[in-house]
Design a protein around this motif. Structure first.
Motif, PDB file in Angstrom:
ATOM      1  N   ALA A  10     -23.846 -15.298  -2.379  1.00  0.00           N
ATOM      2  CA  ALA A  10     -24.993 -15.998  -1.793  1.00  0.00           C
ATOM      3  C   ALA A  10     -26.041 -15.003  -1.288  1.00  0.00           C
ATOM      4  CB  ALA A  10     -24.523 -16.896  -0.654  1.00  0.00           C
ATOM      5  N   SER A  11     -25.577 -13.906  -0.698  1.00  0.00           N
ATOM      6  CA  SER A  11     -26.497 -12.873  -0.220  1.00  0.00           C
ATOM      7  C   SER A  11     -27.244 -12.235  -1.381  1.00  0.00           C
ATOM      8  CB  SER A  11     -25.728 -11.801   0.558  1.00  0.00           C
ATOM      9  OG  SER A  11     -25.085 -12.350   1.680  1.00  0.00           O
ATOM     10  N   GLY A  12     -26.525 -11.980  -2.469  1.00  0.00           N
ATOM     11  CA  GLY A  12     -27.163 -11.408  -3.647  1.00  0.00           C
ATOM     12  C   GLY A  12     -28.189 -12.345  -4.242  1.00  0.00           C
ATOM     13  N   PHE A  13     -27.874 -13.637  -4.274  1.00  0.00           N
ATOM     14  CA  PHE A  13     -28.810 -14.629  -4.802  1.00  0.00           C
ATOM     15  C   PHE A  13     -30.114 -14.613  -3.998  1.00  0.00           C
ATOM     16  CE2 PHE A  13     -30.644 -18.870  -5.095  1.00  0.00           C
ATOM     17  CZ  PHE A  13     -30.552 -19.149  -6.453  1.00  0.00           C
ATOM     18  N   GLY A  14     -29.991 -14.655  -2.667  1.00  0.00           N
ATOM     19  CA  GLY A  14     -31.184 -14.663  -1.819  1.00  0.00           C
ATOM     20  C   GLY A  14     -31.953 -13.361  -1.875  1.00  0.00           C
ATOM     21  N   PHE A  15     -31.230 -12.239  -1.860  1.00  0.00           N
ATOM     22  CA  PHE A  15     -31.898 -10.942  -1.887  1.00  0.00           C
ATOM     23  C   PHE A  15     -32.591 -10.715  -3.226  1.00  0.00           C
ATOM     24  CE2 PHE A  15     -32.109  -6.293  -2.183  1.00  0.00           C
ATOM     25  CZ  PHE A  15     -32.681  -5.997  -0.962  1.00  0.00           C
ATOM     26  N   GLY A  16     -31.919 -11.112  -4.302  1.00  0.00           N
ATOM     27  CA  GLY A  16     -32.520 -10.960  -5.621  1.00  0.00           C
ATOM     28  C   GLY A  16     -33.814 -11.743  -5.748  1.00  0.00           C
ATOM     29  N   LEU A  17     -33.804 -12.984  -5.259  1.00  0.00           N
ATOM     30  CA  LEU A  17     -35.020 -13.798  -5.305  1.00  0.00           C
ATOM     31  C   LEU A  17     -36.132 -13.165  -4.489  1.00  0.00           C
ATOM     32  CD1 LEU A  17     -33.732 -17.492  -5.015  1.00  0.00           C
ATOM     33  CD2 LEU A  17     -34.771 -16.407  -7.005  1.00  0.00           C
ATOM     34  N   LEU A 131     -36.944   1.180  -8.393  1.00  0.00           N
ATOM     35  CA  LEU A 131     -36.817   1.438  -6.965  1.00  0.00           C
ATOM     36  C   LEU A 131     -36.240   0.224  -6.239  1.00  0.00           C
ATOM     37  CD1 LEU A 131     -40.220   3.294  -6.383  1.00  0.00           C
ATOM     38  CD2 LEU A 131     -37.955   4.289  -6.697  1.00  0.00           C
ATOM     39  N   ASP A 132     -36.665  -0.979  -6.650  1.00  0.00           N
ATOM     40  CA  ASP A 132     -36.194  -2.196  -5.987  1.00  0.00           C
ATOM     41  C   ASP A 132     -34.837  -2.649  -6.515  1.00  0.00           C
ATOM     42  OD1 ASP A 132     -38.506  -2.228  -4.519  1.00  0.00           O
ATOM     43  OD2 ASP A 132     -39.504  -3.766  -5.716  1.00  0.00           O
ATOM     44  N   THR A 133     -34.771  -2.864  -7.827  1.00  0.00           N
ATOM     45  CA  THR A 133     -33.564  -3.448  -8.408  1.00  0.00           C
ATOM     46  C   THR A 133     -32.413  -2.456  -8.478  1.00  0.00           C
ATOM     47  OG1 THR A 133     -34.976  -4.884  -9.756  1.00  0.00           O
ATOM     48  CG2 THR A 133     -32.667  -4.736 -10.374  1.00  0.00           C
ATOM     49  N   VAL A 134     -32.709  -1.223  -8.885  1.00  0.00           N
ATOM     50  CA  VAL A 134     -31.627  -0.242  -9.051  1.00  0.00           C
ATOM     51  C   VAL A 134     -31.266   0.413  -7.718  1.00  0.00           C
ATOM     52  CG1 VAL A 134     -30.923   1.894 -10.181  1.00  0.00           C
ATOM     53  CG2 VAL A 134     -32.227   0.186 -11.453  1.00  0.00           C
ATOM     54  N   VAL A 135     -32.246   0.997  -7.048  1.00  0.00           N
ATOM     55  CA  VAL A 135     -31.964   1.768  -5.830  1.00  0.00           C
ATOM     56  C   VAL A 135     -31.706   0.854  -4.632  1.00  0.00           C
ATOM     57  CG1 VAL A 135     -32.818   3.510  -4.232  1.00  0.00           C
ATOM     58  CG2 VAL A 135     -33.313   3.706  -6.676  1.00  0.00           C
ATOM     59  N   LEU A 136     -32.701  -0.003  -4.306  1.00  0.00           N
ATOM     60  CA  LEU A 136     -32.589  -0.823  -3.098  1.00  0.00           C
ATOM     61  C   LEU A 136     -31.476  -1.860  -3.223  1.00  0.00           C
ATOM     62  CD1 LEU A 136     -33.563  -1.622  -0.333  1.00  0.00           C
ATOM     63  CD2 LEU A 136     -35.357  -3.005  -1.406  1.00  0.00           C
ATOM     64  N   LEU A 137     -31.507  -2.651  -4.297  1.00  0.00           N
ATOM     65  CA  LEU A 137     -30.491  -3.680  -4.450  1.00  0.00           C
ATOM     66  C   LEU A 137     -29.102  -3.062  -4.600  1.00  0.00           C
ATOM     67  CD1 LEU A 137     -30.829  -6.989  -6.382  1.00  0.00           C
ATOM     68  CD2 LEU A 137     -28.760  -5.638  -6.683  1.00  0.00           C
ATOM     69  N   GLY A 138     -29.033  -1.945  -5.326  1.00  0.00           N
ATOM     70  CA  GLY A 138     -27.748  -1.272  -5.468  1.00  0.00           C
ATOM     71  C   GLY A 138     -27.207  -0.792  -4.141  1.00  0.00           C
ATOM     72  N   SER A 139     -28.088  -0.306  -3.269  1.00  0.00           N
ATOM     73  CA  SER A 139     -27.664   0.158  -1.949  1.00  0.00           C
ATOM     74  C   SER A 139     -27.160  -0.996  -1.084  1.00  0.00           C
ATOM     75  CB  SER A 139     -28.825   0.868  -1.238  1.00  0.00           C
ATOM     76  OG  SER A 139     -29.240   2.002  -1.970  1.00  0.00           O
ATOM     77  N   VAL A 140     -27.908  -2.109  -1.108  1.00  0.00           N
ATOM     78  CA  VAL A 140     -27.496  -3.271  -0.318  1.00  0.00           C
ATOM     79  C   VAL A 140     -26.170  -3.827  -0.842  1.00  0.00           C
ATOM     80  CG1 VAL A 140     -28.105  -5.633   0.357  1.00  0.00           C
ATOM     81  CG2 VAL A 140     -29.865  -3.857   0.310  1.00  0.00           C
ATOM     82  N   ALA A 141     -26.022  -3.847  -2.170  1.00  0.00           N
ATOM     83  CA  ALA A 141     -24.771  -4.336  -2.753  1.00  0.00           C
ATOM     84  C   ALA A 141     -23.598  -3.484  -2.290  1.00  0.00           C
ATOM     85  CB  ALA A 141     -24.863  -4.320  -4.282  1.00  0.00           C
ATOM     86  N   GLY A 142     -23.824  -2.180  -2.130  1.00  0.00           N
ATOM     87  CA  GLY A 142     -22.757  -1.281  -1.715  1.00  0.00           C
ATOM     88  C   GLY A 142     -22.204  -1.608  -0.339  1.00  0.00           C
ATOM     89  N   GLY A 152     -23.877  -8.700  -7.008  1.00  0.00           N
ATOM     90  CA  GLY A 152     -24.644  -8.530  -8.240  1.00  0.00           C
ATOM     91  C   GLY A 152     -24.714  -9.801  -9.055  1.00  0.00           C
ATOM     92  N   LEU A 153     -23.606 -10.550  -9.098  1.00  0.00           N
ATOM     93  CA  LEU A 153     -23.600 -11.818  -9.827  1.00  0.00           C
ATOM     94  C   LEU A 153     -24.575 -12.797  -9.198  1.00  0.00           C
ATOM     95  CD1 LEU A 153     -22.404 -13.696 -11.984  1.00  0.00           C
ATOM     96  CD2 LEU A 153     -20.611 -14.298 -10.339  1.00  0.00           C
ATOM     97  N   GLY A 154     -24.608 -12.826  -7.871  1.00  0.00           N
ATOM     98  CA  GLY A 154     -25.560 -13.702  -7.183  1.00  0.00           C
ATOM     99  C   GLY A 154     -26.995 -13.322  -7.468  1.00  0.00           C
ATOM    100  N   ALA A 155     -27.277 -12.007  -7.455  1.00  0.00           N
ATOM    101  CA  ALA A 155     -28.637 -11.532  -7.732  1.00  0.00           C
ATOM    102  C   ALA A 155     -29.044 -11.842  -9.166  1.00  0.00           C
ATOM    103  CB  ALA A 155     -28.718 -10.028  -7.477  1.00  0.00           C
TER     104      ALA A 155
END
Length: 208
Positions: A10-17, A131-142, A152-155
């Motif tokens: 759910a967090s990934g879904f919201g953050f990805g959007l 910068l957003d999808t790879v670095v930032l989202l990857g960091s938050v996913a970690g 990642g599936l949610g995003a």
């Protein structure tokens, strides 16, 4: 699915959007193709699959590689800015000589390869996507530990939902764009957005 995995998804879904809903070159192009009902499935597929791949790379740790080779981002900034300025010029020309939606549908269908190529370029030549999808989202996913892949599936799901909604939902606005003036406004806005993003990329290059 256990509770932590559900929370991560759910967090990934919201953050990805939150990363992709903002007005940008890619979204503007998806909207335009959706209004024209021209190769919409291909456009949505390229955008969603590209996001899924980049999310996978980010969670897999590619962001660390970009930190080790910052010159790659500089190269992408220059290439992305050049492409966006070119596309902005084309949009400005369309705004100067607008056409009604019916006229565009009747006589100026764009080849599939060109639409796919433009969609891919707007996606992959934009450094912000890394910068957003790879670095930032990857960091938050970690921060979700072993549940990062659920994040990642949610995003990825959020990306698919957004591009599908934008591409196929745009047809609801077709009555508005039956008038040439509406296309003048849309293409004018697209040109401005493209130039603004290109200048942002170049400014980032000078500040680096």
């Amino acid at each position: 699915m256990n509770s932590p995995a559900l929370v991560a998804a759910a967090s990934g879904f919201g953050f990805g959007l939150s990363l992709i809903i903002a007005i940008g070159a890619q979204n503007a192009y998806v909207l335009r193709q959706g209004l024209r009902r021209e190769h919409v499935l291909a456009v949505v597929a390229v955008c969603a699959l590209s996001d899924a791949f980049l999310i996978l790379l980010g969670i897999g740790g590619l962001g660390s590689l970009l930190d080790l080779a910052p010159w790659l981002v500089d190269v992408m900034r220059v290439g992305g800015a050049a492409f966006l300025l070119t596309y902005a010029a084309l949009a400005a020309r369309r705004a100067w000589r607008p056409a009604a939606l019916a006229a565009e549908d009747a006589g100026s269908a764009t080849p599939l390869w060109q639409v796919v190529g433009t969609t891919a370029a707007l996606t992959w030549l934009n450094p912000h996507v890394y910068l957003d999808t790879v670095v930032l989202l990857g960091s938050v996913a970690g921060t979700h530990g072993d549940d990062r892949w659920w994040f990642g599936l949610g995003a990825t799901t959020g990306s698919l939902v957004w591009f599908t909604t934008l591409g196929y939902g745009a047809r609801l606005l077709r009555p508005v764009f039956a008038r040439p003036g509406a296309w003048r406004v849309l293409d004018g806005v697209i040109a401005i957005v493209m130039v603004a993003i290109a200048l942002t990329l170049l400014r980032g290059l000078m500040d680096a």
